[in-house]
Design a protein around this motif. Structure first.
Motif, PDB file in Angstrom:
ATOM      1  N   ARG A  89       0.817  -1.216   0.000  1.00 12.18           N
ATOM      2  CA  ARG A  89       0.000   0.000   0.000  1.00 12.18           C
ATOM      3  C   ARG A  89       0.852   1.268   0.000  1.00 12.18           C
ATOM      4  O   ARG A  89       0.330   2.366   0.041  1.00 12.18           O
ATOM      5  N   GLY A  90       2.156   1.113  -0.004  1.00 12.75           N
ATOM      6  CA  GLY A  90       3.040   2.272  -0.044  1.00 12.75           C
ATOM      7  C   GLY A  90       3.241   2.942   1.292  1.00 12.75           C
ATOM      8  O   GLY A  90       3.845   4.004   1.373  1.00 12.75           O
ATOM      9  N   ALA A  91       2.758   2.312   2.363  1.00 12.35           N
ATOM     10  CA  ALA A  91       2.882   2.932   3.685  1.00 12.35           C
ATOM     11  C   ALA A  91       4.327   3.039   4.137  1.00 12.35           C
ATOM     12  O   ALA A  91       4.652   3.855   4.968  1.00 12.35           O
ATOM     13  N   GLY A  92       5.191   2.232   3.569  1.00  8.74           N
ATOM     14  CA  GLY A  92       6.597   2.292   3.952  1.00  8.74           C
ATOM     15  C   GLY A  92       7.405   3.304   3.158  1.00  8.74           C
ATOM     16  O   GLY A  92       8.600   3.451   3.376  1.00  8.74           O
ATOM     17  N   ASN A  93       6.749   4.008   2.218  1.00  9.89           N
ATOM     18  CA  ASN A  93       7.463   4.991   1.397  1.00  9.89           C
ATOM     19  C   ASN A  93       7.474   6.350   2.090  1.00  9.89           C
ATOM     20  O   ASN A  93       6.802   7.279   1.693  1.00  9.89           O
ATOM     21  N   CYS A  94       8.218   6.433   3.152  1.00  5.89           N
ATOM     22  CA  CYS A  94       8.265   7.658   3.955  1.00  5.89           C
ATOM     23  C   CYS A  94       9.378   8.571   3.452  1.00  5.89           C
ATOM     24  O   CYS A  94      10.345   8.117   2.852  1.00  5.89           O
ATOM     25  N   GLU A  95       9.230   9.839   3.735  1.00  5.40           N
ATOM     26  CA  GLU A  95      10.283  10.788   3.438  1.00  5.40           C
ATOM     27  C   GLU A  95      11.432  10.575   4.427  1.00  5.40           C
ATOM     28  O   GLU A  95      11.229  10.071   5.523  1.00  5.40           O
ATOM     29  N   THR A  96      12.623  10.958   4.046  1.00  8.88           N
ATOM     30  CA  THR A  96      13.747  10.862   4.971  1.00  8.88           C
ATOM     31  C   THR A  96      13.587  11.893   6.073  1.00  8.88           C
ATOM     32  O   THR A  96      12.880  12.886   5.905  1.00  8.88           O
ATOM     33  N   THR A  97      14.224  11.664   7.181  1.00 12.18           N
ATOM     34  CA  THR A  97      14.119  12.582   8.303  1.00 12.18           C
ATOM     35  C   THR A  97      15.441  12.615   9.051  1.00 12.18           C
ATOM     36  O   THR A  97      16.184  11.640   9.056  1.00 12.18           O
ATOM     37  N   GLY A  98      15.723  13.713   9.677  1.00  6.43           N
ATOM     38  CA  GLY A  98      16.918  13.821  10.506  1.00  6.43           C
ATOM     39  C   GLY A  98      16.634  13.447  11.946  1.00  6.43           C
ATOM     40  O   GLY A  98      17.540  13.390  12.765  1.00  6.43           O
ATOM     41  N   SER A  99      15.384  13.181  12.257  1.00  8.41           N
ATOM     42  CA  SER A  99      14.992  12.879  13.625  1.00  8.41           C
ATOM     43  C   SER A  99      15.403  11.469  14.010  1.00  8.41           C
ATOM     44  O   SER A  99      15.378  10.547  13.202  1.00  8.41           O
ATOM     45  N   ALA A 100      15.751  11.295  15.273  1.00  8.19           N
ATOM     46  CA  ALA A 100      16.079   9.974  15.796  1.00  8.19           C
ATOM     47  C   ALA A 100      14.848   9.309  16.399  1.00  8.19           C
ATOM     48  O   ALA A 100      14.916   8.174  16.849  1.00  8.19           O
ATOM     49  N   ALA A 101      13.711  10.014  16.400  1.00  8.77           N
ATOM     50  CA  ALA A 101      12.503   9.493  17.028  1.00  8.77           C
ATOM     51  C   ALA A 101      11.857   8.399  16.179  1.00  8.77           C
ATOM     52  O   ALA A 101      12.016   8.358  14.960  1.00  8.77           O
ATOM     53  N   ASN A 102      11.120   7.520  16.832  1.00  6.80           N
ATOM     54  CA  ASN A 102      10.346   6.508  16.117  1.00  6.80           C
ATOM     55  C   ASN A 102       9.184   7.180  15.395  1.00  6.80           C
ATOM     56  O   ASN A 102       8.669   8.196  15.849  1.00  6.80           O
ATOM     57  N   VAL A 103       8.768   6.590  14.283  1.00 10.65           N
ATOM     58  CA  VAL A 103       7.604   7.052  13.536  1.00 10.65           C
ATOM     59  C   VAL A 103       6.582   5.926  13.571  1.00 10.65           C
ATOM     60  O   VAL A 103       6.907   4.783  13.259  1.00 10.65           O
ATOM     61  N   GLU A 104       5.364   6.236  13.971  1.00 14.76           N
ATOM     62  CA  GLU A 104       4.308   5.227  14.053  1.00 14.76           C
ATOM     63  C   GLU A 104       3.348   5.403  12.890  1.00 14.76           C
ATOM     64  O   GLU A 104       2.870   6.507  12.623  1.00 14.76           O
ATOM     65  N   ILE A 105       3.082   4.304  12.176  1.00 17.50           N
ATOM     66  CA  ILE A 105       2.150   4.306  11.054  1.00 17.50           C
ATOM     67  C   ILE A 105       1.161   3.177  11.291  1.00 17.50           C
ATOM     68  O   ILE A 105       1.564   2.042  11.567  1.00 17.50           O
ATOM     69  N   ASP A 106      -0.132   3.474  11.181  1.00 15.05           N
ATOM     70  CA  ASP A 106      -1.161   2.473  11.435  1.00 15.05           C
ATOM     71  C   ASP A 106      -1.760   1.950  10.141  1.00 15.05           C
ATOM     72  O   ASP A 106      -2.094   2.712   9.241  1.00 15.05           O
ATOM     73  N   LEU A 107      -1.893   0.637  10.076  1.00 14.02           N
ATOM     74  CA  LEU A 107      -2.614  -0.036   9.015  1.00 14.02           C
ATOM     75  C   LEU A 107      -4.005  -0.280   9.584  1.00 14.02           C
ATOM     76  O   LEU A 107      -4.152  -0.962  10.598  1.00 14.02           O
ATOM     77  N   MET A 108      -5.016   0.323   8.976  1.00 11.02           N
ATOM     78  CA  MET A 108      -6.366   0.247   9.523  1.00 11.02           C
ATOM     79  C   MET A 108      -7.069  -1.030   9.072  1.00 11.02           C
ATOM     80  O   MET A 108      -6.668  -1.659   8.096  1.00 11.02           O
ATOM     81  N   GLN A 109      -8.131  -1.402   9.778  1.00 11.33           N
ATOM     82  CA  GLN A 109      -8.831  -2.659   9.501  1.00 11.33           C
ATOM     83  C   GLN A 109      -9.301  -2.737   8.052  1.00 11.33           C
ATOM     84  O   GLN A 109      -9.246  -3.803   7.441  1.00 11.33           O
ATOM     85  N   ALA A 110      -9.731  -1.634   7.474  1.00 10.35           N
ATOM     86  CA  ALA A 110     -10.184  -1.637   6.073  1.00 10.35           C
ATOM     87  C   ALA A 110      -9.061  -2.055   5.130  1.00 10.35           C
ATOM     88  O   ALA A 110      -9.315  -2.587   4.055  1.00 10.35           O
ATOM     89  N   ASP A 111      -7.820  -1.843   5.525  1.00  5.32           N
ATOM     90  CA  ASP A 111      -6.680  -2.207   4.691  1.00  5.32           C
ATOM     91  C   ASP A 111      -6.434  -3.709   4.650  1.00  5.32           C
ATOM     92  O   ASP A 111      -5.812  -4.214   3.726  1.00  5.32           O
ATOM     93  N   PHE A 112      -6.875  -4.424   5.687  1.00  4.47           N
ATOM     94  CA  PHE A 112      -6.623  -5.868   5.721  1.00  4.47           C
ATOM     95  C   PHE A 112      -7.905  -6.671   5.943  1.00  4.47           C
ATOM     96  O   PHE A 112      -7.856  -7.867   6.220  1.00  4.47           O
ATOM     97  N   ALA A 113      -9.081  -6.044   5.768  1.00  3.45           N
ATOM     98  CA  ALA A 113     -10.364  -6.691   6.067  1.00  3.45           C
ATOM     99  C   ALA A 113     -10.752  -7.783   5.073  1.00  3.45           C
ATOM    100  O   ALA A 113     -11.688  -8.525   5.317  1.00  3.45           O
ATOM    101  N   THR A 114     -10.046  -7.903   3.942  1.00  5.62           N
ATOM    102  CA  THR A 114     -10.393  -8.940   2.979  1.00  5.62           C
ATOM    103  C   THR A 114     -10.166 -10.335   3.550  1.00  5.62           C
ATOM    104  O   THR A 114     -10.818 -11.282   3.161  1.00  5.62           O
ATOM    105  N   LYS A 115      -9.235 -10.462   4.493  1.00  4.80           N
ATOM    106  CA  LYS A 115      -8.966 -11.744   5.142  1.00  4.80           C
ATOM    107  C   LYS A 115      -8.825 -11.527   6.649  1.00  4.80           C
ATOM    108  O   LYS A 115      -7.759 -11.738   7.222  1.00  4.80           O
ATOM    109  N   PRO A 116      -9.889 -11.087   7.327  1.00  3.38           N
ATOM    110  CA  PRO A 116      -9.755 -10.748   8.738  1.00  3.38           C
ATOM    111  C   PRO A 116      -9.332 -11.913   9.627  1.00  3.38           C
ATOM    112  O   PRO A 116      -8.651 -11.725  10.618  1.00  3.38           O
ATOM    113  N   ALA A 117      -9.712 -13.145   9.246  1.00  3.34           N
ATOM    114  CA  ALA A 117      -9.359 -14.283  10.090  1.00  3.34           C
ATOM    115  C   ALA A 117      -7.859 -14.527  10.115  1.00  3.34           C
ATOM    116  O   ALA A 117      -7.340 -15.163  11.030  1.00  3.34           O
TER     117      ALA A 117
END
Length: 125
Positions: free
Chosen positions: A38-66
């Motif tokens: 889904r391209g969620a890993g295509n982030c811009e570069t950053t100079g920050s040392a902090a963690n970045v949190e990205i959420d994959l929502m249920q609609a993104d994986f609901a085709t096979k919820p089990a």
């Protein structure tokens, strides 16, 4: 995943790693493939040392919820061991508790100065 975990001196990362988890590597790899496709890993570069949190929502994986079942860590099952070559202790859950259908899956990423790496991913109720 159960009996896995991360080596980290970051208390926040340790708590997230041991709170909920995927039962096995196949579940994680399925979710990671959707995340990257889904391209969620295509982030811009950053100079920050902090963690970045990205959420994959249920609609993104609901085709096979089990296929995506989360597990809570059973009370008293959070374990720690040390590795002299790692930045911090390995904190992990040693026994699964109740299962749940995740509403989202959180990816915690970090910029190394050269590339993005996934530090952890875990299902959220």
């Amino acid at each position: 995943m159960i009996n896995e975990g991360i080596f980290s001196s970051d208390a926040d990362a340790q708590a997230k790693q041991t709170g909920t988890f995927f039962l096995d590597e196949d579940q994680y790899e399925s979710v990671a493939a959707i995340f990257l496709a889904r391209g969620a890993g295509n982030c811009e570069t950053t100079g920050s040392a902090a963690n970045v949190e990205i959420d994959l929502m249920q609609a993104d994986f609901a085709t096979k919820p089990a296929a995506f079942i989360g597990y809570n860590c059973k009370a008293g099952s959070i374990l720690t061991d040390n590795n002299p070559f790692a930045a911090g202790p390995r904190v992990y859950c040693g026994q699964e508790g109740t299962s749940f259908t995740p509403s989202q899956i959180r990816f915690v990423m970090k910029w190394t100065g050269e590339k993005w790496v996934i530090r952890t991913a875990f299902p959220m109720p």
